[in-house]
Each structure stands twice: as C-alpha cells, then as structure tokens.
Motif scaffolding. Structure first.
Motif, PDB file in Angstrom:
ATOM      1  N   ILE A 151       1.365  -1.102  -0.527  1.00 36.49           N
ATOM      2  CA  ILE A 151       0.050   0.150   0.138  1.00 36.49           C
ATOM      3  C   ILE A 151       0.685   1.502  -0.266  1.00 36.49           C
ATOM      4  O   ILE A 151       2.046   1.332   0.561  1.00 36.49           O
ATOM      5  N   VAL A 152       0.191   2.182  -1.155  1.00 36.61           N
ATOM      6  CA  VAL A 152       1.017   3.398  -0.661  1.00 36.61           C
ATOM      7  C   VAL A 152       0.547   4.646  -0.332  1.00 36.61           C
ATOM      8  O   VAL A 152      -0.940   4.309  -0.982  1.00 36.61           O
ATOM      9  N   GLN A 153       0.819   5.450   0.857  1.00 39.19           N
ATOM     10  CA  GLN A 153      -0.178   6.221   1.668  1.00 39.19           C
ATOM     11  C   GLN A 153       0.553   8.097   0.926  1.00 39.19           C
ATOM     12  O   GLN A 153       1.348   8.405   1.061  1.00 39.19           O
ATOM     13  N   LEU A 154       0.105   8.403   0.333  1.00 43.42           N
ATOM     14  CA  LEU A 154       0.380   9.800  -0.469  1.00 43.42           C
ATOM     15  C   LEU A 154      -1.190  10.999   0.812  1.00 43.42           C
ATOM     16  O   LEU A 154      -2.495  10.082   0.810  1.00 43.42           O
ATOM     17  N   SER A 155      -0.091  11.589   1.232  1.00 41.72           N
ATOM     18  CA  SER A 155      -0.626  12.713   1.891  1.00 41.72           C
ATOM     19  C   SER A 155      -0.950  14.594   1.924  1.00 41.72           C
ATOM     20  O   SER A 155       0.445  14.480   1.514  1.00 41.72           O
ATOM     21  N   ASP A 156      -2.189  14.839   1.836  1.00 42.24           N
ATOM     22  CA  ASP A 156      -1.394  16.689   1.919  1.00 42.24           C
ATOM     23  C   ASP A 156       0.038  17.032   1.111  1.00 42.24           C
ATOM     24  O   ASP A 156       0.721  17.695   0.795  1.00 42.24           O
ATOM     25  N   LEU A 157      -0.869  17.044  -0.498  1.00 36.31           N
ATOM     26  CA  LEU A 157      -0.176  17.273  -1.914  1.00 36.31           C
ATOM     27  C   LEU A 157      -0.644  18.686  -1.837  1.00 36.31           C
ATOM     28  O   LEU A 157       0.079  19.481  -2.784  1.00 36.31           O
ATOM     29  N   HIS A 158      -1.758  19.373  -1.249  1.00 36.50           N
ATOM     30  CA  HIS A 158      -1.958  20.478  -1.452  1.00 36.50           C
ATOM     31  C   HIS A 158      -2.242  21.223  -3.133  1.00 36.50           C
ATOM     32  O   HIS A 158      -1.045  22.599  -3.706  1.00 36.50           O
ATOM     33  N   SER A 159      -2.503  21.119  -4.043  1.00 43.26           N
ATOM     34  CA  SER A 159      -2.418  21.176  -5.160  1.00 43.26           C
ATOM     35  C   SER A 159      -1.389  20.959  -5.805  1.00 43.26           C
ATOM     36  O   SER A 159      -0.837  21.952  -7.021  1.00 43.26           O
ATOM     37  N   ARG A 160       0.004  20.013  -5.223  1.00 45.84           N
ATOM     38  CA  ARG A 160       0.891  20.319  -5.849  1.00 45.84           C
ATOM     39  C   ARG A 160       1.413  18.901  -6.326  1.00 45.84           C
ATOM     40  O   ARG A 160       1.214  17.958  -6.044  1.00 45.84           O
ATOM     41  N   PRO A 161       0.736  19.045  -8.247  1.00 49.29           N
ATOM     42  CA  PRO A 161       1.820  17.898  -9.039  1.00 49.29           C
ATOM     43  C   PRO A 161       2.934  17.442  -9.419  1.00 49.29           C
ATOM     44  O   PRO A 161       3.081  17.859 -10.224  1.00 49.29           O
ATOM     45  N   PHE A 162       3.138  16.608  -8.234  1.00 51.65           N
ATOM     46  CA  PHE A 162       4.484  16.804  -8.372  1.00 51.65           C
ATOM     47  C   PHE A 162       5.024  14.980  -8.750  1.00 51.65           C
ATOM     48  O   PHE A 162       4.427  14.504  -8.716  1.00 51.65           O
ATOM     49  N   GLN A 163       5.955  15.987  -9.890  1.00 54.44           N
ATOM     50  CA  GLN A 163       6.316  14.958 -11.280  1.00 54.44           C
ATOM     51  C   GLN A 163       7.361  13.418 -10.630  1.00 54.44           C
ATOM     52  O   GLN A 163       7.214  12.495 -10.327  1.00 54.44           O
ATOM     53  N   LYS A 164       7.410  14.089  -9.488  1.00 57.10           N
ATOM     54  CA  LYS A 164       8.844  13.130  -8.327  1.00 57.10           C
ATOM     55  C   LYS A 164       8.366  11.792  -8.087  1.00 57.10           C
ATOM     56  O   LYS A 164       8.356  11.425  -7.583  1.00 57.10           O
ATOM     57  N   VAL A 165       7.045  12.838  -7.169  1.00 61.13           N
ATOM     58  CA  VAL A 165       6.392  11.762  -6.551  1.00 61.13           C
ATOM     59  C   VAL A 165       5.621  10.559  -7.218  1.00 61.13           C
ATOM     60  O   VAL A 165       6.005   9.414  -6.965  1.00 61.13           O
ATOM     61  N   LEU A 166       5.482  11.227  -8.129  1.00 62.49           N
ATOM     62  CA  LEU A 166       4.062  10.472  -9.085  1.00 62.49           C
ATOM     63  C   LEU A 166       5.316   8.786 -10.253  1.00 62.49           C
ATOM     64  O   LEU A 166       5.510   7.955  -9.736  1.00 62.49           O
ATOM     65  N   GLN A 167       6.965   9.616 -10.578  1.00 58.45           N
ATOM     66  CA  GLN A 167       7.655   8.339 -10.668  1.00 58.45           C
ATOM     67  C   GLN A 167       7.958   7.748  -9.046  1.00 58.45           C
ATOM     68  O   GLN A 167       8.376   6.245  -9.882  1.00 58.45           O
ATOM     69  N   LYS A 168       8.147   8.107  -8.162  1.00 56.43           N
ATOM     70  CA  LYS A 168       8.709   7.616  -7.451  1.00 56.43           C
ATOM     71  C   LYS A 168       7.365   6.026  -6.679  1.00 56.43           C
ATOM     72  O   LYS A 168       7.503   5.329  -6.968  1.00 56.43           O
ATOM     73  N   VAL A 169       6.344   6.560  -6.953  1.00 62.64           N
ATOM     74  CA  VAL A 169       5.213   5.869  -7.139  1.00 62.64           C
ATOM     75  C   VAL A 169       5.050   4.457  -8.056  1.00 62.64           C
ATOM     76  O   VAL A 169       4.661   3.486  -7.806  1.00 62.64           O
ATOM     77  N   TYR A 170       5.245   5.182  -9.185  1.00 64.23           N
ATOM     78  CA  TYR A 170       5.552   3.904 -10.227  1.00 64.23           C
ATOM     79  C   TYR A 170       6.569   3.608  -9.898  1.00 64.23           C
ATOM     80  O   TYR A 170       6.190   2.221 -10.594  1.00 64.23           O
ATOM     81  N   GLU A 171       7.885   3.910  -9.749  1.00 66.66           N
ATOM     82  CA  GLU A 171       8.649   3.000  -9.452  1.00 66.66           C
ATOM     83  C   GLU A 171       8.153   1.567  -8.693  1.00 66.66           C
ATOM     84  O   GLU A 171       8.549   0.481  -8.467  1.00 66.66           O
ATOM     85  N   LEU A 172       7.677   2.236  -7.717  1.00 67.15           N
ATOM     86  CA  LEU A 172       7.512   1.300  -6.135  1.00 67.15           C
ATOM     87  C   LEU A 172       6.539   0.116  -6.585  1.00 67.15           C
ATOM     88  O   LEU A 172       6.078  -1.249  -5.943  1.00 67.15           O
ATOM     89  N   GLN A 173       5.203   0.164  -7.243  1.00 65.00           N
ATOM     90  CA  GLN A 173       4.356  -0.614  -8.003  1.00 65.00           C
ATOM     91  C   GLN A 173       3.409  -0.828  -7.448  1.00 65.00           C
ATOM     92  O   GLN A 173       3.677  -2.410  -6.229  1.00 65.00           O
ATOM     93  N   PRO A 174       2.646  -0.453  -6.071  1.00 64.07           N
ATOM     94  CA  PRO A 174       1.726  -0.724  -4.969  1.00 64.07           C
ATOM     95  C   PRO A 174       0.882  -1.258  -5.605  1.00 64.07           C
ATOM     96  O   PRO A 174       0.327  -1.103  -6.995  1.00 64.07           O
TER      97      PRO A 174
END
Length: 281
Positions: free
Chosen positions: A42-65
C-alpha cells in the motif's frame, strides 16, 4: 565584498530550502497479520495541496503498489491547479487503484460537492463516512474512509478555547465490524486515534489507521522534534511515524505545503506499507 557574501548566503539559503521541500523520503513499514493470504503493498500519499509533484509520480510508479490511498488535502482551499490535479490523479490510476478521503482544505471549498463528483469521474474511490471492499491479490481489504469535516477556522478557534465537540464516529466503526478481511481506516486527523477522549478511534476493532494533516510538524528541530500542528499545537505527538500495535496508526508527513511555504528538516514523504501473512511456527 559584503554584498557578495550576502548574495552567496541568500543563494545557499534558497538552495537549502529548495532541497528541504523537494527531496522525497520513502518511509517503509512492514505489518504482519492473520487477516490476509498473500503479501500486498500500500502506498500512502497525503497533503499534496494542489502540487502535481512529478517526482512523487515517478517514485510511486517505481514502487508499483497494489493500492494507493490519499488521506486528504489533495487539492487546497483555493482550488489551485484543479485541472492539473485531476490529470495527475488519472496518472496515479494508471499505476494502481486509488482510494481517497477528504481533508480540511477540500472541505472549505464552496464547490466541494462538484469536486467530489469530478474525483469520482476520473476513477478515484471517494469515501465519505463509507466503507468499500477491495480484493487485491486474493486479499480482502475493507476500507472505512472518514469525512470528519472538523478543521475549518471556527473549529480551530473552538479547539483553542476548549469548546470543540468531536464527532462520534461509532456508527461507522460498528458497521465495520460486520465486514471481514484486513480492515483499514482512513482519517485525515491523526490525533483522533488516541488524543480524543471518549470518541477516540483506537478503542475500535480494526487493523490500521492511515492519517496525514500534521505535515510532520512543519519544522522538525534537533532535541525538540516536530514543532507545531493545527489541532495538536506545539510539539505534536501524532505528527509522524507509527503508534500502537493493533489497531496501528501510521502518520504521513505529507508532500506539499499549505499556507506556510517551506519545511525544515522534514522532507516530503511517501509511506509504503507492506502487509504480509503472519506465519506461525
């Protein structure tokens, strides 16, 4: 000479603050339980506050939850970058199913109901005091998503004055007892796990609570720890990390910022929770 020193210091400070807000920490938790059949992530993301954080997207892709959960404040209370965040959500959905709950920022929006429908339309499972069952890799996950709506500005004043009345979520937890599988509660507010007296969530029968909101205390100072969180005040206890056994609380330090523009010794964080079968000898 003095001007050159001042300019160099300003540049160094700007670089330091940039890194504090853009180095992503991945915090891993391993939980063993009798309530699943095979290992899941399970990957938990929280409190992005309208930030389309591309580094986070890439990290989540690599984690393959197997599942992504978003524990509130995905879009801020000024509805900044709404279309970008909807597109960002579509990209997350290409990786794994997304289960979402509200935070205080979404709750302040005049068009709150419209936003909820838009998130559903892109494919988010939006839970507002609702339960969903998800089958993942032959595992049954039962998820209760709470919509506490307890942090508008009047609520903060009432909490400061000691007059705030927390909602009684008992009916939703009672409904949860009628479901099986591994039971997860999504709550934006980590203090509701134990700090609320008669209405605390830790008294109920479930496995795991995932929360955000506290932003890790915004600053984390040596020998002091997390500095401040709305709803908890100075030196908040429930600002990061894990608490309890079963039920267990895991608190995300979050990924974006709200009104305060930067973090200190408190990088943006992705939580990765691996749940595996408890093998008895």
């Amino acid at each position: 000479m003095i001007y050159a020193v001042i300019i160099a210091l300003v540049i160094l400070l700007a670089v330091f603050l940039y890194l504090q807000n853009n180095i992503i920490d991945i915090t891993r938790y391993v939980i063993k339980t009798d309530h699943i059949r095979s290992r899941l992530k399970i990957v938990q993301l929280s409190d992005l506050h309208s930030r389309p954080f591309q580094k986070v997207l890439q990290k989540v892709y690599e984690l393959q939850p197997d599942v992504i959960v978003i524990t509130g404040d995905y879009i801020n209370d000024k509805e900044k970058n709404k279309e970008k965040m909807l597109d960002y959500g579509k990209e997350l959905l290409q990786i794994a199913p997304v289960i979402y709950i509200t935070g205080n920022h979404e709750r302040r929006l005049a068009n709150f109901e419209t936003l909820m429908e838009e998130l559903k339309e892109i494919g988010f499972t939006v839970l507002r005091n609702e339960i969903t069952e998800v089958t993942v890799k032959d595992n049954l996950l039962t998820v209760l998503g709470l919509d506490e709506n307890q942090a508008d500005f009047d609520d903060y004043k009432a909490r400061k004055n000691g007059t705030f009345q927390y909602q009684d979520m008992q009916p939703y937890f009672e409904e949860l007892t009628h479901h099986g599988g591994y039971k997860i509660v999504l709550s934006h507010y980590p203090e509701n796990f134990e700090a609320v007296k008669e209405n605390n969530y830790s008294q109920y029968d479930f496995d795991l609570q995932l929360s955000g909101h506290a932003h890790g205390g915004q600053f984390i100072l040596p020998f002091f720890g997390p500095v401040f969180s709305p709803g908890q005040g100075i030196r908040p206890k429930y600002a990061r990390g894990a608490f309890g056994d079963r039920p267990k609380l895991i608190v995300s330090r979050g990924l974006g910022n709200a009104e305060f523009p930067f973090r200190l010794f408190n990088h943006p964080e992705i939580n990765v929770i691996t749940v595996s079968r408890n093998l008895r000898k």
